[in-house]
Design a protein around this motif. Structure first.
Motif, PDB file in Angstrom:
ATOM      1  N   ALA A 260       0.902  -0.824  -0.071  1.00 57.91           N
ATOM      2  CA  ALA A 260       0.385  -0.177   0.115  1.00 57.91           C
ATOM      3  C   ALA A 260       0.634   1.017   0.362  1.00 57.91           C
ATOM      4  O   ALA A 260       0.358   2.413  -0.486  1.00 57.91           O
ATOM      5  CB  ALA A 260      -1.095  -0.489   0.950  1.00 57.91           C
ATOM      6  N   VAL A 261       1.912   1.719   0.851  1.00 58.90           N
ATOM      7  CA  VAL A 261       2.569   2.150   0.781  1.00 58.90           C
ATOM      8  C   VAL A 261       3.617   2.392  -0.103  1.00 58.90           C
ATOM      9  O   VAL A 261       4.037   3.421  -0.719  1.00 58.90           O
ATOM     10  CB  VAL A 261       3.605   2.544   2.313  1.00 58.90           C
ATOM     11  CG1 VAL A 261       4.751   3.232   2.118  1.00 58.90           C
ATOM     12  CG2 VAL A 261       3.170   2.287   3.416  1.00 58.90           C
ATOM     13  N   ALA A 262       3.477   1.577  -1.530  1.00 63.02           N
ATOM     14  CA  ALA A 262       4.589   1.484  -2.354  1.00 63.02           C
ATOM     15  C   ALA A 262       4.114   2.453  -3.844  1.00 63.02           C
ATOM     16  O   ALA A 262       3.457   3.315  -4.166  1.00 63.02           O
ATOM     17  CB  ALA A 262       4.915  -0.215  -3.183  1.00 63.02           C
ATOM     18  N   PRO A 270       2.089  12.263  -0.771  1.00 56.04           N
ATOM     19  CA  PRO A 270       3.081  12.418   0.957  1.00 56.04           C
ATOM     20  C   PRO A 270       2.529  11.350   1.858  1.00 56.04           C
ATOM     21  O   PRO A 270       2.051  11.159   2.359  1.00 56.04           O
ATOM     22  CB  PRO A 270       3.118  13.378   0.965  1.00 56.04           C
ATOM     23  CG  PRO A 270       3.078  14.180   0.074  1.00 56.04           C
ATOM     24  CD  PRO A 270       2.069  13.476  -0.366  1.00 56.04           C
ATOM     25  N   VAL A 271       4.110  10.675   2.580  1.00 60.01           N
ATOM     26  CA  VAL A 271       3.750   9.335   3.434  1.00 60.01           C
ATOM     27  C   VAL A 271       4.953   9.687   4.613  1.00 60.01           C
ATOM     28  O   VAL A 271       6.285   9.642   4.295  1.00 60.01           O
ATOM     29  CB  VAL A 271       3.365   8.271   3.124  1.00 60.01           C
ATOM     30  CG1 VAL A 271       3.409   6.907   4.205  1.00 60.01           C
ATOM     31  CG2 VAL A 271       2.561   7.928   1.886  1.00 60.01           C
ATOM     32  N   LYS A 272       5.124  10.674   5.692  1.00 54.49           N
ATOM     33  CA  LYS A 272       5.195  10.487   6.610  1.00 54.49           C
ATOM     34  C   LYS A 272       5.872   9.180   7.862  1.00 54.49           C
ATOM     35  O   LYS A 272       4.505   8.345   8.431  1.00 54.49           O
ATOM     36  CB  LYS A 272       5.486  11.481   7.825  1.00 54.49           C
ATOM     37  CG  LYS A 272       5.328  12.831   7.498  1.00 54.49           C
ATOM     38  CD  LYS A 272       4.886  13.828   8.656  1.00 54.49           C
ATOM     39  CE  LYS A 272       4.671  15.186   8.120  1.00 54.49           C
ATOM     40  NZ  LYS A 272       4.079  16.305   8.766  1.00 54.49           N
ATOM     41  N   HIS A 278       3.426   4.440   9.386  1.00 46.08           N
ATOM     42  CA  HIS A 278       2.989   5.561   8.387  1.00 46.08           C
ATOM     43  C   HIS A 278       1.865   6.735   8.017  1.00 46.08           C
ATOM     44  O   HIS A 278       0.861   5.639   8.293  1.00 46.08           O
ATOM     45  CB  HIS A 278       3.085   4.847   7.317  1.00 46.08           C
ATOM     46  CG  HIS A 278       4.641   3.313   6.769  1.00 46.08           C
ATOM     47  ND1 HIS A 278       3.822   2.475   7.472  1.00 46.08           N
ATOM     48  CD2 HIS A 278       5.458   3.808   5.682  1.00 46.08           C
ATOM     49  CE1 HIS A 278       5.187   1.898   7.466  1.00 46.08           C
ATOM     50  NE2 HIS A 278       5.993   2.486   6.658  1.00 46.08           N
ATOM     51  N   THR A 279       1.704   8.046   8.123  1.00 50.32           N
ATOM     52  CA  THR A 279       0.770   8.404   7.947  1.00 50.32           C
ATOM     53  C   THR A 279       0.263   9.642   6.434  1.00 50.32           C
ATOM     54  O   THR A 279       1.713  10.437   6.337  1.00 50.32           O
ATOM     55  CB  THR A 279       0.909   9.877   9.592  1.00 50.32           C
ATOM     56  OG1 THR A 279       2.787  10.310   8.772  1.00 50.32           O
ATOM     57  CG2 THR A 279       1.120   8.397  10.975  1.00 50.32           C
ATOM     58  N   LEU A 280      -0.364  10.039   6.180  1.00 43.89           N
ATOM     59  CA  LEU A 280      -0.756  10.666   5.188  1.00 43.89           C
ATOM     60  C   LEU A 280      -1.926  11.398   5.778  1.00 43.89           C
ATOM     61  O   LEU A 280      -3.398  10.927   6.421  1.00 43.89           O
ATOM     62  CB  LEU A 280      -0.985   9.477   3.802  1.00 43.89           C
ATOM     63  CG  LEU A 280      -1.315   8.411   3.808  1.00 43.89           C
ATOM     64  CD1 LEU A 280      -2.890   8.620   2.628  1.00 43.89           C
ATOM     65  CD2 LEU A 280      -1.566   7.151   5.088  1.00 43.89           C
ATOM     66  N   VAL A 281      -2.072  11.953   4.159  1.00 40.75           N
ATOM     67  CA  VAL A 281      -3.433  12.915   4.588  1.00 40.75           C
ATOM     68  C   VAL A 281      -4.375  12.004   2.885  1.00 40.75           C
ATOM     69  O   VAL A 281      -3.917  12.508   1.837  1.00 40.75           O
ATOM     70  CB  VAL A 281      -3.327  14.594   4.418  1.00 40.75           C
ATOM     71  CG1 VAL A 281      -5.064  15.210   4.438  1.00 40.75           C
ATOM     72  CG2 VAL A 281      -2.827  15.144   5.473  1.00 40.75           C
ATOM     73  N   GLY A 285      -8.401  15.546   2.239  1.00 42.28           N
ATOM     74  CA  GLY A 285      -7.937  15.916   3.741  1.00 42.28           C
ATOM     75  C   GLY A 285      -8.181  15.110   4.865  1.00 42.28           C
ATOM     76  O   GLY A 285      -8.006  16.025   6.190  1.00 42.28           O
ATOM     77  N   ILE A 286      -8.325  14.020   4.828  1.00 42.18           N
ATOM     78  CA  ILE A 286      -8.800  12.922   5.518  1.00 42.18           C
ATOM     79  C   ILE A 286      -7.376  13.006   6.653  1.00 42.18           C
ATOM     80  O   ILE A 286      -6.840  11.814   6.031  1.00 42.18           O
ATOM     81  CB  ILE A 286     -10.154  12.566   5.929  1.00 42.18           C
ATOM     82  CG1 ILE A 286     -10.921  12.916   5.595  1.00 42.18           C
ATOM     83  CG2 ILE A 286     -10.188  11.285   7.392  1.00 42.18           C
ATOM     84  CD1 ILE A 286     -12.222  11.831   4.642  1.00 42.18           C
ATOM     85  N   GLY A 287      -7.013  12.619   7.774  1.00 41.61           N
ATOM     86  CA  GLY A 287      -5.944  12.054   7.704  1.00 41.61           C
ATOM     87  C   GLY A 287      -5.933  10.471   8.861  1.00 41.61           C
ATOM     88  O   GLY A 287      -7.060   9.781   8.580  1.00 41.61           O
ATOM     89  N   LEU A 288      -4.987   9.863   8.232  1.00 39.78           N
ATOM     90  CA  LEU A 288      -4.996   8.236   7.584  1.00 39.78           C
ATOM     91  C   LEU A 288      -3.135   7.931   7.958  1.00 39.78           C
ATOM     92  O   LEU A 288      -2.136   8.082   8.214  1.00 39.78           O
ATOM     93  CB  LEU A 288      -5.459   8.200   6.244  1.00 39.78           C
ATOM     94  CG  LEU A 288      -5.393   6.021   5.893  1.00 39.78           C
ATOM     95  CD1 LEU A 288      -5.682   5.683   7.408  1.00 39.78           C
ATOM     96  CD2 LEU A 288      -5.376   5.940   4.813  1.00 39.78           C
ATOM     97  N   LYS A 289      -4.132   7.047   9.411  1.00 37.70           N
ATOM     98  CA  LYS A 289      -2.684   5.904  10.085  1.00 37.70           C
ATOM     99  C   LYS A 289      -2.328   5.022   9.516  1.00 37.70           C
ATOM    100  O   LYS A 289      -3.879   4.276  10.167  1.00 37.70           O
ATOM    101  CB  LYS A 289      -2.008   6.269  11.339  1.00 37.70           C
ATOM    102  CG  LYS A 289      -1.182   5.995  12.092  1.00 37.70           C
ATOM    103  CD  LYS A 289      -1.042   6.543  13.509  1.00 37.70           C
ATOM    104  CE  LYS A 289      -1.111   7.667  13.497  1.00 37.70           C
ATOM    105  NZ  LYS A 289      -0.684   7.610  15.303  1.00 37.70           N
TER     106      LYS A 289
END
Length: 292
Positions: A260-262, A270-272, A278-281, A285-289
């Motif tokens: 999924a991250v790939a 962008p994924v932090k 792994h956190t993203l928006v 505009g909803i945050g997802l971890k």
């Protein structure tokens, strides 16, 4: 935040699937009022308290984090974000027990439905965040179509019968094993939701309603739903809004998370990365971890 596995979880339970929703985070305007309501009406227990928020759960499992920001504006009804958090109770008896508790506290319900795969009761918290309380029917009672989707409907639920069957003993909170079985989101358009949840995150498309798609892992009826009933073509959610800040999806297999991250990387979303999280928006505009 670490996830706490529920002991003796049935193999066909929402949380036993290759991916499941683990936790939701709401931004609220009046933290003491909203937290007290979730404790009294939803039977959640405080697990962690910090300077600007707290985490509530059942049986030591964190389910809901509430935080407050002084400048958070009430999200408009058509903004992308939460349609409802769905609290899955272990069985019909526990659903009836909660209904009796809600009735004795004069809680205003918004509806109740038999979805064939489940029985569900709907309400909202004091700031209008949607809530579903539901129990799943055994999978032997579900009907799968040849294309792999599951038969779902919205039929009336006989609340009087559920109430009459329920034990009327003292309410001690939600039963151990209660979890967030699914999360239902408001998004801006459905093809984009299909592309994100099915094609990027790898969830199966389990059902479609007019204006809504339902995505599940391991043939579960849905871990995530997305609809445009209030939010068709709405602009992205803004940072300083009340409501759903973010939620967490947990993957059983690190390889599925990595896939999924790939795909997120390939789309330049962008994924932090922080530890195993792994956190993203998302596109709305909803945050997802994402965690393994």
């Amino acid at each position: 935040m670490t996830s706490h596995p529920t002991p003796d979880i049935p193999t066909d339970h929402a949380l036993a699937m290759p991916a499941h929703v683990d936790h939701a985070h709401l931004v609220v305007q009046d933290l003491p009022v909203v937290s007290a309501w979730y404790q009294k009406i939803m039977g959640l227990k405080p697990l962690e308290t910090g300077a600007n928020g707290e985490t509530l759960g059942v049986g030591g499992r964190p389910l809901l984090t509430l935080t407050t920001k002084g400048n958070a504006a009430r999200a408009p009804r058509n903004a992308p974000g939460l349609f409802h958090n769905a609290f899955l109770v272990p069985n019909r008896e526990e659903l009836g027990r909660w209904l009796a508790h809600a009735a004795h506290n004069d809680v205003r319900l918004q509806g109740a439905s038999d979805h064939l795969v489940s029985e569900a009761i709907y309400l909202a918290d004091p700031e209008g965040n949607g809530i579903e309380v539901y129990r799943d029917r055994p999978r032997t009672e579900w009907t799968f179509q040849p294309d792999g989707t599951v038969g779902m409907d919205t039929l009336p639920l006989n609340l009087q019968a559920l109430y009459d069957e329920a034990p009327k003993d003292a309410w001690g909170g939600m039963a151990d094993g209660t979890a967030i079985g699914h999360i239902h989101l408001q998004v801006s358009n459905i093809p984009e939701a299909d592309a994100f949840f099915r094609d990027v995150l790898g969830l199966g498309l389990m059902a479609r309603y007019p204006g809504a798609s339902f995505f599940g892992s391991g043939k579960y009826h849905h871990h995530v739903a997305a609809n445009i009933w209030n939010s068709r073509n709405a602009p992205k959610r803004e940072d300083q809004m009340t409501g759903l800040s973010d939620y967490t999806i947990q993957f059983r297999e690190p390889l599925e998370l990595a896939a999924a991250v790939a795909k997120l990387d390939a789309l330049e979303i962008p994924v932090k990365r922080s530890g195993d999280a792994h956190t993203l928006v998302d596109p709305w505009g909803i945050g997802l971890k994402l965690v393994a």
